[in-house]
Design a protein around this motif. Structure first.
Motif, PDB file in Angstrom:
ATOM      1  N   GLY B 144     -12.460  -4.931   2.243  1.00  0.00           N
ATOM      2  CA  GLY B 144     -12.092  -3.536   2.028  1.00  0.00           C
ATOM      3  C   GLY B 144     -10.837  -3.207   2.827  1.00  0.00           C
ATOM      4  O   GLY B 144      -9.899  -2.574   2.324  1.00  0.00           O
ATOM      5  N   HIS B 145     -10.811  -3.680   4.050  1.00  0.00           N
ATOM      6  CA  HIS B 145      -9.667  -3.477   4.926  1.00  0.00           C
ATOM      7  C   HIS B 145      -8.426  -4.181   4.378  1.00  0.00           C
ATOM      8  O   HIS B 145      -7.313  -3.650   4.425  1.00  0.00           O
ATOM      9  N   ALA B 146      -8.638  -5.372   3.839  1.00  0.00           N
ATOM     10  CA  ALA B 146      -7.528  -6.140   3.262  1.00  0.00           C
ATOM     11  C   ALA B 146      -6.933  -5.410   2.054  1.00  0.00           C
ATOM     12  O   ALA B 146      -5.711  -5.408   1.858  1.00  0.00           O
ATOM     13  N   ALA B 147      -7.794  -4.771   1.251  1.00  0.00           N
ATOM     14  CA  ALA B 147      -7.313  -4.018   0.098  1.00  0.00           C
ATOM     15  C   ALA B 147      -6.456  -2.847   0.574  1.00  0.00           C
ATOM     16  O   ALA B 147      -5.412  -2.532  -0.017  1.00  0.00           O
ATOM     17  N   LEU B 148      -6.877  -2.230   1.666  1.00  0.00           N
ATOM     18  CA  LEU B 148      -6.119  -1.129   2.237  1.00  0.00           C
ATOM     19  C   LEU B 148      -4.758  -1.619   2.758  1.00  0.00           C
ATOM     20  O   LEU B 148      -3.722  -0.983   2.531  1.00  0.00           O
ATOM     21  N   GLU B 149      -4.771  -2.743   3.427  1.00  0.00           N
ATOM     22  CA  GLU B 149      -3.531  -3.352   3.915  1.00  0.00           C
ATOM     23  C   GLU B 149      -2.576  -3.651   2.750  1.00  0.00           C
ATOM     24  O   GLU B 149      -1.363  -3.459   2.852  1.00  0.00           O
ATOM     25  N   TYR B 150      -3.142  -4.087   1.645  1.00  0.00           N
ATOM     26  CA  TYR B 150      -2.365  -4.334   0.428  1.00  0.00           C
ATOM     27  C   TYR B 150      -1.649  -3.050   0.008  1.00  0.00           C
ATOM     28  O   TYR B 150      -0.458  -3.054  -0.308  1.00  0.00           O
ATOM     29  N   GLY B 151      -2.402  -1.955   0.016  1.00  0.00           N
ATOM     30  CA  GLY B 151      -1.827  -0.666  -0.342  1.00  0.00           C
ATOM     31  C   GLY B 151      -0.683  -0.284   0.581  1.00  0.00           C
ATOM     32  O   GLY B 151       0.361   0.207   0.129  1.00  0.00           O
ATOM     33  N   LEU B 152      -0.849  -0.519   1.870  1.00  0.00           N
ATOM     34  CA  LEU B 152       0.209  -0.212   2.835  1.00  0.00           C
ATOM     35  C   LEU B 152       1.466  -1.022   2.543  1.00  0.00           C
ATOM     36  O   LEU B 152       2.576  -0.483   2.483  1.00  0.00           O
TER      37      LEU B 152
END
Lengths: 172, 172
Positions: B144-152
DNA sequence: CTACTCATGTAACCAGTTACATGATTCA
DNA sequence: TGAATCATGTAACTGGTTACATGAGTAG
């Protein structure tokens, strides 16, 4: 709404028949907004009915050449400058990442490696495409080229991110 | 297919009712794959009919708590590891860029400035989201955190690209 | 005259959105 | 007892995909 605008936009650049547009969709616009044959012909009729485009000439085999009308151009400009009413972005790829926790670590790592490799090959494809096109000095080509550059940067980012995440998995 | 897998995936993480899932869609998955209420309830019935999920308990107000079945889990894993049959990516934003040549230069520059500003504000939103979540040490949170990092990273790339293109327009 | 390309259309289906509809339980 | 929340569903519509259907002109 977006296919409608993609069609209108291509006709704003150059007039043409459905068949012509279909090839331009496949060639230049497929990376940005793919369209099928049956969808396109339907949309052309709707656009014509709405007065945004019109038949400028009839050729052999029932060929209908379309061109954009002034109303159509106004509508296109309104849409371009008004990004509010876009459909929400969906990414099956990101969804997959989101659910990667349902897989064992080594399979997840495998998937990320494949993802990075795919991004790399996309970059190669886009660079080849870039050098295969005889870019002109027109605005049309400036922005087409910019869209391609966007694709290059996007894939580079994706590959970097996949490597970063792979390392994060290894550190556990 | 993808909404089906998003739903199945959420149930693989934790069992719950349609109502529960709806909130989880809004909270965590909306950035990746938004879903509406009516779509979700329909999908749950289809998934149950196909034997990929089952009703594990009935609560007050006709509440149906679902859980994933072994068949469902197999199917989910098959989908995650098999990125071939994804729907094509569509971006209304990139389509707009493609057609930016139909606008005068200063309006195009204006649009790009707004685009960069929007990317910046998305980054702020994602950072706030990131710090508002009490991340655990589970795989679920890692990805989930990695998906957020992707967004950033995606938004950072977009802002940089918009600045690059603005300069390219100025040099003409 | 045959195969190919040009050219347009329709029908059936799946996915997604908006709006409407209904009712049970809980809490102040 | 009235408002908020929990809870599920249906109907009408728009967008997109696949498959089918048909025929006119062109080049060998």
């Amino acid at each position: 709404m977006s296919l409608r605008m993609a069609t209108l936009g291509l006709l704003a650049q150059h007039p043409g028949s459905g068949y012509d547009l279909l090839k331009r969709f496949e060639k230049s616009m497929a990376n940005v907004w793919p369209a099928t044959q049956s969808q396109l012909y339907g949309e052309l009729n709707k656009l014509a009915a709405a007065g945004l485009i019109e038949v400028s000439a009839i050729g052999p085999r029932g060929r209908k050449e379309y061109r954009i009308t002034p109303t159509g151009r106004t509508e296109l400009e309104r849409w371009i400058t008004n990004p509010a009413d876009d459909p929400p972005e969906r990414s099956a790829g990101l969804l997959r990442v989101f659910l990667l926790g349902e897989l064992p670590h080594d399979q997840a790592r495998e998937h990320l490696t494949a993802l990075a490799a795919h991004a790399d090959s996309e970059m190669v494809r886009l660079k080849e495409l870039e050098s295969s096109i005889p870019w002109s000095d027109t605005d049309e080509d400036l922005y087409g080229h910019a869209a391609l550059e966007y694709g290059l940067r996007f894939n580079a980012m994706q590959a970097e991110w996949a490597h970063w995440l792979t390392k994060a998995i290894d550190n556990r």
